[in-house]
Write a protein that holds these residues in place. Structure first.
Motif, PDB file in Angstrom:
ATOM      1  N   PHE A  33       0.839  -1.202   0.000  1.00 19.63           N
ATOM      2  CA  PHE A  33       0.000   0.000   0.000  1.00 19.63           C
ATOM      3  C   PHE A  33       0.869   1.245   0.000  1.00 19.63           C
ATOM      4  CE2 PHE A  33      -2.078   3.473   2.419  1.00 19.63           C
ATOM      5  CZ  PHE A  33      -2.930   3.860   1.401  1.00 19.63           C
ATOM      6  N   ASP A  34       0.607   2.117  -0.972  1.00 24.84           N
ATOM      7  CA  ASP A  34       1.205   3.455  -1.009  1.00 24.84           C
ATOM      8  C   ASP A  34       0.117   4.354  -1.593  1.00 24.84           C
ATOM      9  OD1 ASP A  34       4.441   4.652  -1.237  1.00 24.84           O
ATOM     10  OD2 ASP A  34       2.767   5.846  -2.017  1.00 24.84           O
ATOM     11  N   PRO A  35      -0.140   5.499  -0.959  1.00 22.80           N
ATOM     12  CA  PRO A  35      -1.251   6.343  -1.448  1.00 22.80           C
ATOM     13  C   PRO A  35      -0.986   6.970  -2.812  1.00 22.80           C
ATOM     14  CG  PRO A  35      -0.095   7.439   0.351  1.00 22.80           C
ATOM     15  CD  PRO A  35       0.490   6.068   0.231  1.00 22.80           C
ATOM     16  N   ALA A  88       9.903   1.051  10.611  1.00 26.08           N
ATOM     17  CA  ALA A  88      11.128   1.800  10.297  1.00 26.08           C
ATOM     18  C   ALA A  88      11.055   3.225  10.841  1.00 26.08           C
ATOM     19  CB  ALA A  88      11.362   1.845   8.781  1.00 26.08           C
ATOM     20  N   SER A  89       9.834   3.814  10.836  1.00 23.33           N
ATOM     21  CA  SER A  89       9.687   5.236  11.216  1.00 23.33           C
ATOM     22  C   SER A  89       9.439   5.348  12.717  1.00 23.33           C
ATOM     23  CB  SER A  89       8.548   5.866  10.422  1.00 23.33           C
ATOM     24  OG  SER A  89       8.733   5.620   9.053  1.00 23.33           O
ATOM     25  N   MET A  90      10.450   4.974  13.484  1.00 23.60           N
ATOM     26  CA  MET A  90      10.236   4.783  14.924  1.00 23.60           C
ATOM     27  C   MET A  90      10.213   6.077  15.733  1.00 23.60           C
ATOM     28  SD  MET A  90      13.692   2.672  15.649  1.00 23.60           S
ATOM     29  CE  MET A  90      13.811   1.726  14.157  1.00 23.60           C
ATOM     30  N   VAL A 230      15.886  10.794   2.340  1.00 17.67           N
ATOM     31  CA  VAL A 230      16.192  10.866   3.775  1.00 17.67           C
ATOM     32  C   VAL A 230      16.996   9.655   4.256  1.00 17.67           C
ATOM     33  CG1 VAL A 230      14.187  12.263   4.374  1.00 17.67           C
ATOM     34  CG2 VAL A 230      13.956   9.772   4.374  1.00 17.67           C
ATOM     35  N   THR A 231      17.367   8.766   3.337  1.00 18.36           N
ATOM     36  CA  THR A 231      17.908   7.475   3.740  1.00 18.36           C
ATOM     37  C   THR A 231      19.321   7.263   3.225  1.00 18.36           C
ATOM     38  OG1 THR A 231      15.670   6.581   3.799  1.00 18.36           O
ATOM     39  CG2 THR A 231      17.435   4.979   3.570  1.00 18.36           C
ATOM     40  N   GLY A 232      20.151   6.638   4.061  1.00 16.85           N
ATOM     41  CA  GLY A 232      21.523   6.324   3.671  1.00 16.85           C
ATOM     42  C   GLY A 232      21.610   4.980   2.964  1.00 16.85           C
TER      43      GLY A 232
HETATM   44  N1  LIG Z   1      15.081   3.349  11.193  1.00 17.03           N
HETATM   45  C1  LIG Z   1      16.008   3.927  10.437  1.00 17.03           C
HETATM   46  O1  LIG Z   1      17.203   3.883  10.708  1.00 17.03           O
HETATM   47  C2  LIG Z   1      15.572   4.644   9.196  1.00 17.03           C
HETATM   48  C3  LIG Z   1      16.531   5.031   8.258  1.00 17.03           C
HETATM   49  C4  LIG Z   1      16.117   5.655   7.097  1.00 17.03           C
HETATM   50  C5  LIG Z   1      14.773   5.947   6.900  1.00 17.03           C
HETATM   51  N2  LIG Z   1      13.852   5.602   7.848  1.00 17.03           N
HETATM   52  C6  LIG Z   1      12.431   5.929   7.675  1.00 17.03           C
HETATM   53  O2  LIG Z   1      11.829   4.987   6.796  1.00 17.03           O
HETATM   54  C7  LIG Z   1      10.730   5.622   6.120  1.00 17.03           C
HETATM   55  C8  LIG Z   1      10.834   5.342   4.625  1.00 17.03           C
HETATM   56  O3  LIG Z   1      12.037   5.903   4.101  1.00 17.03           O
HETATM   57  P1  LIG Z   1      12.233   6.043   2.513  1.00 17.03           P
HETATM   58  O4  LIG Z   1      13.624   6.510   2.287  1.00 17.03           O
HETATM   59  O5  LIG Z   1      11.746   4.819   1.814  1.00 17.03           O
HETATM   60  O6  LIG Z   1      11.221   7.268   2.211  1.00 17.03           O
HETATM   61  P2  LIG Z   1      10.509   7.638   0.826  1.00 17.03           P
HETATM   62  O7  LIG Z   1      10.030   9.038   0.966  1.00 17.03           O
HETATM   63  O8  LIG Z   1      11.356   7.283  -0.335  1.00 17.03           O
HETATM   64  O9  LIG Z   1       9.222   6.663   0.791  1.00 17.03           O
HETATM   65  C9  LIG Z   1       8.131   6.811   1.670  1.00 17.03           C
HETATM   66  C10 LIG Z   1       6.890   6.275   0.932  1.00 17.03           C
HETATM   67  O10 LIG Z   1       5.791   6.276   1.854  1.00 17.03           O
HETATM   68  C11 LIG Z   1       4.637   6.641   1.116  1.00 17.03           C
HETATM   69  N3  LIG Z   1       3.558   7.069   1.996  1.00 17.03           N
HETATM   70  C12 LIG Z   1       3.213   8.314   2.389  1.00 17.03           C
HETATM   71  N4  LIG Z   1       2.094   8.277   3.128  1.00 17.03           N
HETATM   72  C13 LIG Z   1       1.723   6.975   3.196  1.00 17.03           C
HETATM   73  C14 LIG Z   1       0.621   6.289   3.803  1.00 17.03           C
HETATM   74  N5  LIG Z   1      -0.334   6.956   4.474  1.00 17.03           N
HETATM   75  N6  LIG Z   1       0.553   4.945   3.703  1.00 17.03           N
HETATM   76  C15 LIG Z   1       1.492   4.255   3.000  1.00 17.03           C
HETATM   77  N7  LIG Z   1       2.545   4.846   2.377  1.00 17.03           N
HETATM   78  C16 LIG Z   1       2.652   6.194   2.487  1.00 17.03           C
HETATM   79  C17 LIG Z   1       5.123   7.737   0.162  1.00 17.03           C
HETATM   80  O11 LIG Z   1       4.218   7.919  -0.943  1.00 17.03           O
HETATM   81  C18 LIG Z   1       6.469   7.162  -0.273  1.00 17.03           C
HETATM   82  O12 LIG Z   1       6.362   6.366  -1.433  1.00 17.03           O
HETATM   83  C19 LIG Z   1      10.811   7.119   6.488  1.00 17.03           C
HETATM   84  O13 LIG Z   1       9.868   7.423   7.504  1.00 17.03           O
HETATM   85  C20 LIG Z   1      12.208   7.287   7.020  1.00 17.03           C
HETATM   86  O14 LIG Z   1      12.294   8.323   7.976  1.00 17.03           O
HETATM   87  C21 LIG Z   1      14.223   4.935   8.966  1.00 17.03           C
END
Ligand SMILES: NC(=O)c1ccc[n+]([C@@H]2O[C@H](COP(=O)([O-])OP(=O)(O)OC[C@H]3O[C@@H](n4cnc5c(N)ncnc54)[C@H](O)[C@@H]3O)[C@@H](O)[C@H]2O)c1
Length: 256
Positions: A33-35, A88-90, A230-232
């Motif tokens: 699911f992705d909006p 992941a988004s803790m 935002v990701t490494g």
């Molecule tokens: N734990 C960690 O160490 C760590 C490290 C990097 C990133 N993250 C987190 O992981 C998450 C994903 O990172 P990313 O680089 O893939 O980001 P990204 O922006 O590339 O992807 C996020 C996706 O989520 C989708 N989204 C938005 N609202 C949504 C909803 N209501 N339901 C489902 N999907 C939705 C967006 O359309 C997008 O495709 C981010 O929150 C980021 O902060 C965590």
């Protein structure tokens, strides 16, 4: 036995996990699911869910959140009733009331909530030593773009924030998951110290972690190249391996 997973979020990490899992004979992605429809348009339509309720109604062993902290908040009450969850988004757990509700929900439904170590290392050691800890401080340095700052006027390394991890998570929910992970494993969100530096001259994500405690003094330096917005570059692979460990051994860092 084949394990079925659902992906919430199909951005940088979600699409990486999907590709990485294609050759895995023991794990199958059964729902995404992705909006934003353009994110999932290349996928088999049977996999794509129109909303989270549809995803949660499918028989899944694990739901993997790789979207945004607000998404976890909005959707956790639905999804913990059907499958275990990896978040992941803790930074979402800096809200103590939400965390408490989430934990109660998971306990009531006999579910686990796993936290991958994501971008950093050492959560297990920190957790095991938590009764000995006096202070935990994390300094993160990233390019302004990786901190969500576009059209930046910043020309030299600049401290954007210094204070509790609690406040850092509410101000930078997409950028300080590392800080949230250390708070959850160690001294909690109020007692953990966060510093965020924007450096226009770097293409790396750098984290310096300083831990002091009774009989211990640790300094960790962790660096990876920026890859997604935002990701490494280390994080997607580390999340993949955490996912495999959870599914094959039912083991990982859990909040409940
Ligand atoms: N734990 C960690 O160490 C760590 C490290 C990097 C990133 N993250 C987190 O992981 C998450 C994903 O990172 P990313 O680089 O893939 O980001 P990204 O922006 O590339 O992807 C996020 C996706 O989520 C989708 N989204 C938005 N609202 C949504 C909803 N209501 N339901 C489902 N999907 C939705 C967006 O359309 C997008 O495709 C981010 O929150 C980021 O902060 C965590």
């Amino acid at each position: 036995m084949m394990k079925n997973i659902g992906l919430v979020g199909f951005g940088f990490i979600g699409s990486f996990l999907f590709e990485r899992l294609k050759d895995n004979k023991e794990v199958s992605v059964k729902a995404v699911f992705d909006p934003l429809p353009q994110k999932t348009k290349s996928l088999d339509s049977q996999l794509v869910c129109t909303d989270l309720a549809e995803l949660a109604s499918r028989p899944l062993d694990l739901i993997v959140e790789v979207a945004h902290a607000d998404v976890v908040k909005a959707l956790l009450p639905i999804i913990t009733s059907n499958a275990d969850l990896m978040v992941a988004s803790m930074t979402c757990f800096s809200d103590a009331e939400f965390r408490n509700r989430t934990e109660q929900n998971a306990i009531k439904n006999g579910r686990k909530i796993f936290l991958p170590h994501g971008a950093i290392l050492g959560l297990d050691g920190l957790r095991d030593g938590r009764t000995l800890l006096d202070s935990v401080s994390i300094t993160t340095t990233k390019h302004p773009k990786s901190l969500g700052i576009t059209n930046s006027q910043i020309t030299k390394p600049t401290i954007l924030f210094e204070g509790s991890t609690q406040e850092a998570c509410s101000k930078f929910p997409r950028n300080v998951n590392v800080h949230a992970a250390f708070a959850l494993a160690g001294l909690g969100f109020e007692a953990t110290h966060s510093v965020i530096i924007a450096d226009p001259n770097t293409n790396k994500m750098h984290h310096r972690i300083e831990v002091q405690g009774r009989g211990l003094s640790w300094n960790l330096e962790i660096e990876s190249f920026s890859a997604g917005e935002v990701t490494g570059s280390y994080t997607p692979e580390s999340l993949y391996q955490s996912l495999i460990t959870i599914l094959s051994k039912d083991k990982g860092f859990c909040i409940v």
